[in-house]
Structure formats: structure tokens, C-alpha cells
Design an enzyme around this catalytic site. Sequence first.
Site, PDB file in Angstrom:
ATOM      1  N   ILE A  29      14.695  -8.468  10.425  1.00 49.09           N
ATOM      2  CA  ILE A  29      15.459  -8.683  11.660  1.00 49.09           C
ATOM      3  C   ILE A  29      14.843  -7.992  12.867  1.00 49.09           C
ATOM      4  O   ILE A  29      15.272  -8.217  13.989  1.00 49.09           O
ATOM      5  CB  ILE A  29      16.935  -8.236  11.521  1.00 49.09           C
ATOM      6  CG1 ILE A  29      17.021  -6.829  10.910  1.00 49.09           C
ATOM      7  CG2 ILE A  29      17.710  -9.235  10.688  1.00 49.09           C
ATOM      8  CD1 ILE A  29      18.431  -6.290  10.851  1.00 49.09           C
ATOM      9  N   GLY A  30      13.880  -7.172  12.655  1.00 45.22           N
ATOM     10  CA  GLY A  30      13.288  -6.506  13.814  1.00 45.22           C
ATOM     11  C   GLY A  30      11.909  -5.988  13.489  1.00 45.22           C
ATOM     12  O   GLY A  30      11.648  -5.554  12.374  1.00 45.22           O
ATOM     13  N   GLU A  31      11.044  -6.096  14.448  1.00 41.65           N
ATOM     14  CA  GLU A  31       9.712  -5.560  14.258  1.00 41.65           C
ATOM     15  C   GLU A  31       9.317  -4.899  15.558  1.00 41.65           C
ATOM     16  O   GLU A  31       9.161  -5.564  16.570  1.00 41.65           O
ATOM     17  CB  GLU A  31       8.741  -6.689  13.898  1.00 41.65           C
ATOM     18  CG  GLU A  31       7.751  -6.252  12.871  1.00 41.65           C
ATOM     19  CD  GLU A  31       6.741  -7.325  12.521  1.00 41.65           C
ATOM     20  OE1 GLU A  31       6.883  -8.464  12.973  1.00 41.65           O
ATOM     21  OE2 GLU A  31       5.810  -6.986  11.808  1.00 41.65           O
ATOM     22  N   LYS A  97      15.490   0.366   7.719  1.00 45.72           N
ATOM     23  CA  LYS A  97      14.459   0.585   8.739  1.00 45.72           C
ATOM     24  C   LYS A  97      13.263   1.278   8.098  1.00 45.72           C
ATOM     25  O   LYS A  97      13.312   2.463   7.770  1.00 45.72           O
ATOM     26  CB  LYS A  97      15.030   1.422   9.888  1.00 45.72           C
ATOM     27  CG  LYS A  97      14.010   1.755  10.964  1.00 45.72           C
ATOM     28  CD  LYS A  97      14.668   2.370  12.195  1.00 45.72           C
ATOM     29  CE  LYS A  97      13.626   2.786  13.217  1.00 45.72           C
ATOM     30  NZ  LYS A  97      14.183   3.191  14.501  1.00 45.72           N
ATOM     31  N   ASP A 184      15.040   6.034  25.314  1.00 50.87           N
ATOM     32  CA  ASP A 184      14.555   4.660  25.201  1.00 50.87           C
ATOM     33  C   ASP A 184      15.712   3.666  25.295  1.00 50.87           C
ATOM     34  O   ASP A 184      15.817   2.739  24.488  1.00 50.87           O
ATOM     35  CB  ASP A 184      13.785   4.504  23.877  1.00 50.87           C
ATOM     36  CG  ASP A 184      12.822   3.315  23.909  1.00 50.87           C
ATOM     37  OD1 ASP A 184      12.562   2.776  25.006  1.00 50.87           O
ATOM     38  OD2 ASP A 184      12.356   2.911  22.829  1.00 50.87           O
TER      39      ASP A 184
END
Length: 400
Positions: A29-31, A97, A184
Amino acid sequence: VDPSVKEDMKRLEDTFAGISKRYRLINRIGEGTFSTVYKAEDILYDHYQNDWNTEDDPEENNWQIPPPKKRRLGDNVTEDLSSNGKKKKKPRYVALKKIYVTSSPLRIQNELELLHDLRGSTSVCPLITAFRHQDQVVAVLPYFPHTDFRIQYRTFMVRDMRHYFQSLFTALAFVHKHGILHRDIKPTNFLYNPELRRGVLVDFGLAERQGSDYTGPCLCTNPAQVRQLRLQSSYYTNQSAHQQSGYPKNDPRPARRANRAGTRGFRAPEVLFKCTSQTTKIDMWSAGVILLTLLGRRFPFFNSADDVEALIEMASIFGNRRMKYAAALHGQIFETNIPTIGEKGYGWEKLVIWSSCVEDLTESEQQGIKLLAGLMELNPNKRLSAKEALQHEFFTKPVE
Ligand code: ADP
Ligand code: MG
């Protein structure tokens, strides 16, 4: 699922022997720069406990894949009634993660430690557990369903912005109360769910405790000195030739070191000006950039390749005079001969009107503009804190 993603997930399962006994990997789902995130089902989730059994002490379980907890008598079971009336357990999803091995062990430890400090808030995605195999680390977080900002930002009404920022500032107020800078803040690190009208902060990979990379007092902490420097800086301007770069070449002072971590386009002016005592206010600037994106219906709003370009973008909005003042706050000199940078700059209202191609702003948008001005304030000492932002009329006296 994409074959290359399947292969990637297989590799993860091979690296962490036993991981598939506990987690069924579903998709990637995320990179990002520092990690790859997968959605997985926690097949051994303890349904006999009401919620995630976050480990209090990551050392206690020795960073191993946690065994399922024993059922306790009298515990409630999370159940769903399926169509045939049979009781069925609700699947529990997690985000795994995988932190890249290129990240330093200190950085990884820092992220896990800060998340541990921030547990117990509904606005910060908690750490369930983490495990390690050699130099690889996987953090386990509850999966939070959210929408993709790149799709949702166009359709956001002011009402939606109110819910979004109420939630974001609540999260930031909590994090900042703990003396932690996220560093961030940007849409991909605030997972927002419009149905729940709630979001959670993720990605504390760059976060730090306030004052931890303090490299000596910055002038902005001593206003008396700043006035002196303003005089000095105009002296400089008259004497030296104008240079293309944002940084003067013949500055006799030693080069400054300051934390510049963050994402381009979201960095606060004091980060660009290498302020040596950065505060939680840097996160408020970044939140302001998100608000500007929503009001101006433009993403990404800022598109600079480096810090000098970012200063130029900022200067075309704020104008030369205010940039000089902002630079002087941190003992820097701002100089430019770029013709598009005016002396005075533009107001937010005008800018948002241009950016979103509308004729006029509604009353509620104008309220949003006032909040924006408080967030994208060049001087961090005058910029709204998260707590102050929550008291803004945008939330307390909303006009429709
Ligand atoms: P990186 O350091 O690589 O940016 P993040 O922690 O920001 O890692 O995660 C990257 C992306 O993975 C996020 O933008 C989000 O889309 C997804 N993600 C991360 N954590 C979760 C979670 N708890 N629930 C759902 N999606 C998540
Ligand atoms: Mg991220």
C-alpha cells in the site's frame, strides 16, 4: 495483485520466517524513501481483547513475532453476524512497515521510541509491535482506512477542510505537547478518513524531540540581536553585488549546520534559513501548505527542486522585503535579482483566487484564508501553535 508485488511480499515472508503464521499479506500500500508498507490481516488477532494489545515494552518481547494472547474469561468478542446468522469474527487488518536496511539503526530506534512515547492518542497511529531479522525491521501498526489526498483534494469543500484540520491540529497539539517535532507533515503522512472525519498521523521517521539537534542559539531566540542584524543586513545589500543564488558567497561567518529533514515544498522558512533552534512551529507551516493546497486547489502547490528554489518560490509570494526580514531573524541575508520577485509580494486572498481560477472567495473561504495567514507566517514566533489554531474562528465561529 500485481505479480511484482506478489514476489516482493513472498520475499518478506521468506525473510521473516513465521510471519505468515500470524499475518496474511494482502497488498503493497505504500512505497516511500524509507520503507515499504503492506496491508495484512492479523489472523491470530486476539478477539477476546477489546482492542489492539499494544506492547508496553518492545524489549520485553525481544522483538519477536508476538504469540497470540490467551483468552481471558469474560472478555468481549468482536463479532459480526453474517447473512446466515452464524457468528463471524471481524477481520483485523494491520499495516506492516518494512523499514529499509539503508535507514540507520538509530533512526529506526528513534521512530519506534517516539511512537512508543506517543501511544494512547487516537490521533497518532500506535505501534502494535515490531520485529527484527538481522538488519531488517518490520513495524506493525493497525491498518487505518483512508482516502488518497491526490484524489480527494479537488472535491474538498470548506466544511471538509474544517474536519480535516480539526483532526490534524488535534494530532499535532498532542505530539507538540510531548515536545516532539514531526518534521514531515504532508498529506501522505496524515491518513484521513472523510467518513469518520478523522485522521491519524503516521511516519515518525524524521521526528525528533525539540532541542535535540540544537546547534547553538539562533538569533530568532533573541529579538534584540535581530534588530541589530537587520541594520547589518541592509548594509550588506548596498555594498555587495547582487547574486543569483539565495546564499551570499562572501559571507565571512562559518557555514551553518541545521536540520533540514523534511519534504520539499513543505519545509518552513526557518528550516530553509538554517535556524539552529527549530521548534514545533515547523509542523504548523507544513500544515499551512496543506491548507493552501486545498484552498488553491493545486497539488503540489510548491514544486521546487532544492532549497534555493524553494526560497525563490516563497519570495515570489511574500516579496523581497518580508523575506529579508525573515532571513535576518535567523542571522541570514536574503538577496536576489530575480525580476519576478517584487518588493511587496501578494496577499493570500489574491493568490488563492489566481490559483483556483475563481472570481471571488466565499465568506467561509475567507475565514480559511485568515487561518492560512496564521499558519504560513514567516516568523515562527508569531505563527499559530496547534492549540491556538484550534481556537481560531475557522473552527469556533464557522460561517457556512
Ligand atoms: P515512509 O517512511 O515510507 O513514508 P509511511 O509510514 O509514511 O512510510 O507509510 C507510507 C504509506 O503507507 C502511507 O502514506 C500510507 O499510504 C501507508 N500507510 C502507512 N501506515 C498505514 C496505516 N497504519 N494504515 C494504512 N495505511 C498506512
Ligand atoms: Mg511517509
